[in-house]
Enzyme design. Structure first.
Site, mmCIF file in Angstrom:
data_model
loop_
_atom_site.group_PDB
_atom_site.id
_atom_site.type_symbol
_atom_site.label_atom_id
_atom_site.label_comp_id
_atom_site.label_asym_id
_atom_site.label_seq_id
_atom_site.Cartn_x
_atom_site.Cartn_y
_atom_site.Cartn_z
ATOM 1 N N CYS A 380 0.840 -1.209 0.000
ATOM 2 C CA CYS A 380 0.000 0.000 0.000
ATOM 3 C C CYS A 380 0.875 1.260 0.000
ATOM 4 O O CYS A 380 1.435 1.606 -1.028
ATOM 5 C CB CYS A 380 -0.981 -0.046 1.153
ATOM 6 N N HIS A 514 -3.508 -5.184 0.602
ATOM 7 C CA HIS A 514 -2.911 -5.713 1.842
ATOM 8 C C HIS A 514 -2.949 -7.244 1.844
ATOM 9 O O HIS A 514 -3.878 -7.836 2.396
ATOM 10 C CB HIS A 514 -3.679 -5.175 3.057
ATOM 11 N N GLU A 516 -1.361 -9.269 3.590
ATOM 12 C CA GLU A 516 -1.252 -9.840 4.935
ATOM 13 C C GLU A 516 -2.614 -10.186 5.532
ATOM 14 O O GLU A 516 -2.711 -11.046 6.406
ATOM 15 C CB GLU A 516 -0.468 -8.894 5.854
HETATM 16 N N1 GLN Z 1 -2.117 6.544 2.855
HETATM 17 C C1 GLN Z 1 -2.174 5.811 1.619
HETATM 18 C C2 GLN Z 1 -3.536 5.886 0.977
HETATM 19 O O1 GLN Z 1 -4.504 6.241 1.626
HETATM 20 C C3 GLN Z 1 -1.804 4.360 1.852
HETATM 21 C C4 GLN Z 1 -2.821 3.635 2.640
HETATM 22 C C5 GLN Z 1 -2.316 2.351 3.216
HETATM 23 O O2 GLN Z 1 -1.113 2.116 3.254
HETATM 24 N N2 GLN Z 1 -3.199 1.513 3.714
HETATM 25 O O3 GLN Z 1 -3.664 5.585 -0.173
#
Ligand code: GLN
Length: 542
Positions: A380, A514, A516
């Site tokens: 992310c 994600h 994970e």
């Molecule tokens: N802050 C970034 C976004 O909102 C990444 C979000 C995250 O890592 N879950 O896109």
């Protein structure tokens, strides 16, 4: 109709109620029953999505896009059953629903009150879908005595009378502290906690007592006598090395037998715990080890990256090795050479995150991994920082940055304003509400034939869970690809980048989702299994 197990906690929080609930779910499953686990959180936030990870730990995202308590992650990992937005509720969400109904006029003429309206809403939540499984396990967050949790305790008390006889069992988890100066274990806090529970009408059937050492027979007898439970129903819950040892440990203490006895279920076959034995052994006796450096922002709190921590353990299980984690605050090397922090690590990982603090350090960690050929997994924000690094250092886009952190000259990462969800267009304005408005939950991605990710997944269409507001700006794609960064996974409409990789690097993959969140001990996520395998190779090089 399902049988209901209500799990409450007393004395102090953080006793591992979530793991205990998950482990009981796993034990019932091992006896052939189907289970569903639910968490009731008494705080007033509608969901934990807007809470700091320092406050609340990780936000666990379900396939259907709910931002939930991290205990749902334990439930999924222990039982393999995917949670949904029907499995976590907060006081905030209950009140939000009730107040919306009140404004609509649904209660016209009535005074809206905690009893019955709030308790009815809680009971409805608990009972929904109860006919689909053998057991519903409901964990109440917080500890008995908390003012805000009272409606939840009242609701489960009422259910004890409303469900047919023998369909509800109450488990209370407490602490037995050891007082070193007296050299004694103390049962008084447990007695007080049960007294508190009984004062609101709940008599526990089973007590689970957390303790750092064996609780002698006579202490258990004393607890049974003073707390009005059977002696066999005082289950000692001792500390174990790995959370994956918990189901076996609790089985040995008789937890599942007591639960079945409390429901008057006789003649159930013993549980098949072979897969738990296998996992425990694999974790206890690994053959090799690797060190992964994680450059993050919330590294001071263990729970902030719970699923990530577990997915790395699973990657270790897949490769029969121990995974040591070097948690690093990326802020530390924002203005320094990151080498002293990162050298010797067999893999580097930049996890998800929000806000600017530490991002320049994360970008340096990416550069270190890319230029030194160290396996890199970006998740992310870890993908977004990888793209900024590529833009600045390979594509010559020096002003590259993200609009999350201000107004960069070159917005290679920008806020998502529209995307497709289940065939419908989702739209967001800049500066809208922050709660529940991100791109959340499971979305499909299409993998490029011949890419490393396609090989790792062994398929071309994947589904992964998301939680982000920003996205790589596709207008920079050509320049980034010309610089060597391959866009190897895209949303099915081809509009949103989901994965980038460098084909000429030993292992460099960064993903917008994600992974994970979907990894399980019995089914390690392919990306984590492959990443740890690459880290093992790296460890043999140095
Ligand atoms: N802050 C970034 C976004 O909102 C990444 C979000 C995250 O890592 N879950 O896109």
């Amino acid at each position: 109709m399902a049988r209901y197990v209500f799990i409450t906690g007393g004395v102090v929080s953080s006793l591992g109620k979530g793991i205990a609930s998950a482990a009981l779910g796993a034990l019932l499953q091992a006896r052939g029953y189907s289970v569903r686990l639910r968490k009731l959180d008494p705080y007033l936030n509608v969901d934990p999505g807007t809470m700091s990870p320092f406050q609340h730990g990780e936000v666990f995202v379900t396939d259907d896009g709910a931002e939930t308590d991290l205990d749902l992650g334990h439930y999924e990992r222990f039982t393999g059953v995917s949670a949904s937005q029907d499995d976590n509720i907060t006081s905030g969400r209950i009140y939000q629903t009730i107040l919306a109904k009140e404004r609509r006029g649904d209660y016209l003429g009535a005074t809206v009150q905690v009893i019955p309206h709030v308790t009815d809403a809680i009971k409805e939540f608990i009972m929904t879908g109860g006919d689909e499984v053998d057991f519903v396990l409901c964990e109440i967050g917080g500890t008995v005595g908390d003012i805000e949790a009272l409606p939840f305790f009242e609701a489960i008390r009422q259910l004890g009378n409303e469900l047919p006889r023998g369909q509800a069992v109450y488990i209370h988890l407490t602490l037995i502290p050891f007082i070193p100066s007296a050299g004694e274990l103390k049962t008084k806090p447990t007695q007080h906690s049960v007294k508190e529970l009984r004062s609101i009408g709940i008599q526990p059937d089973i007590l689970m007592v957390r303790c750092d050492r064996e609780v002698p027979e006579e202490e258990r007898a004393k607890i049974a006598l003073f707390c009005n439970v059977r002696k066999s129903a005082v289950i000692q819950a001792l500390d174990v090395k790995s959370i994956y040892d918990v189901p076996i440990a609790y089985h040995q203490q008789g937890l599942d037998d007591e639960v079945l006895a409390a429901f008057s279920i006789t003649g159930a076959p013993p549980p098949d715990l072979s897969r738990w034995q296998w996992v425990s052994k694999r974790i206890a006796q690994p053959e090799g080890e690797v060190t992964i450096a994680i450059a993050g922002k919330y590294t001071g709190l263990q729970d902030a990256y719970k699923s990530l921590d577990e997915a790395l353990v699973h990657g270790g299980i897949a490769n029969n090795c121990r995974v040591n984690v070097r948690w690093l605050e990326a802020e530390l090397f924002e203005n320094h050479d990151p080498a002293p922090y990162l050298e010797g690590a067999d893999g580097i990982l930049v996890p998800g995150g929000f806000g600017e603090r530490g991002t320049e350090g994360k970008i340096k960690a990416v550069e270190f991994a890319r230029t030194r050929g160290v396996p890199y997994l970006g998740i992310c924000l870890g993908m977004q920082t990888a793209v900024i690094e590529a833009a600045r250092n390979l594509a010559g886009i020096t002003g590259a940055g993200s609009t999350e952190f201000g107004t960069p000259a070159e917005p290679v990462i920008g806020q998502l304003t529209e995307w497709m969800k289940d065939g419908e267009l989702e739209q967001r304005g800049i500066g809208g509400d922050l709660g529940g408005t991100m791109r959340l939950g499971a979305y499909e991605a299409v993998l490029a034939p011949g890419s490393r990710v396609a090989e790792i997944y062994g398929t071309h269409i994947i589904s992964e869970r998301h939680r982000h507001r920003y996205e790589v700006n596709m207008s920079y794609r050509e320049r980034l690809e010309a610089a060597g960064l391959v866009f190897s996974g895209l949303s099915p409409d081809g509009l949103l980048p989901e994965i980038v990789e460098y084909p000429d690097h030993p292992w460099f993959i960064a993903v917008q989702f994600h992974p994970e969140l979907k990894s399980r001990p019995f089914d390690p996520h392919p990306l984590f299994a492959s990443y740890i395998e690459a880290a093992l190779k790296q460890s043999r090089l140095v």
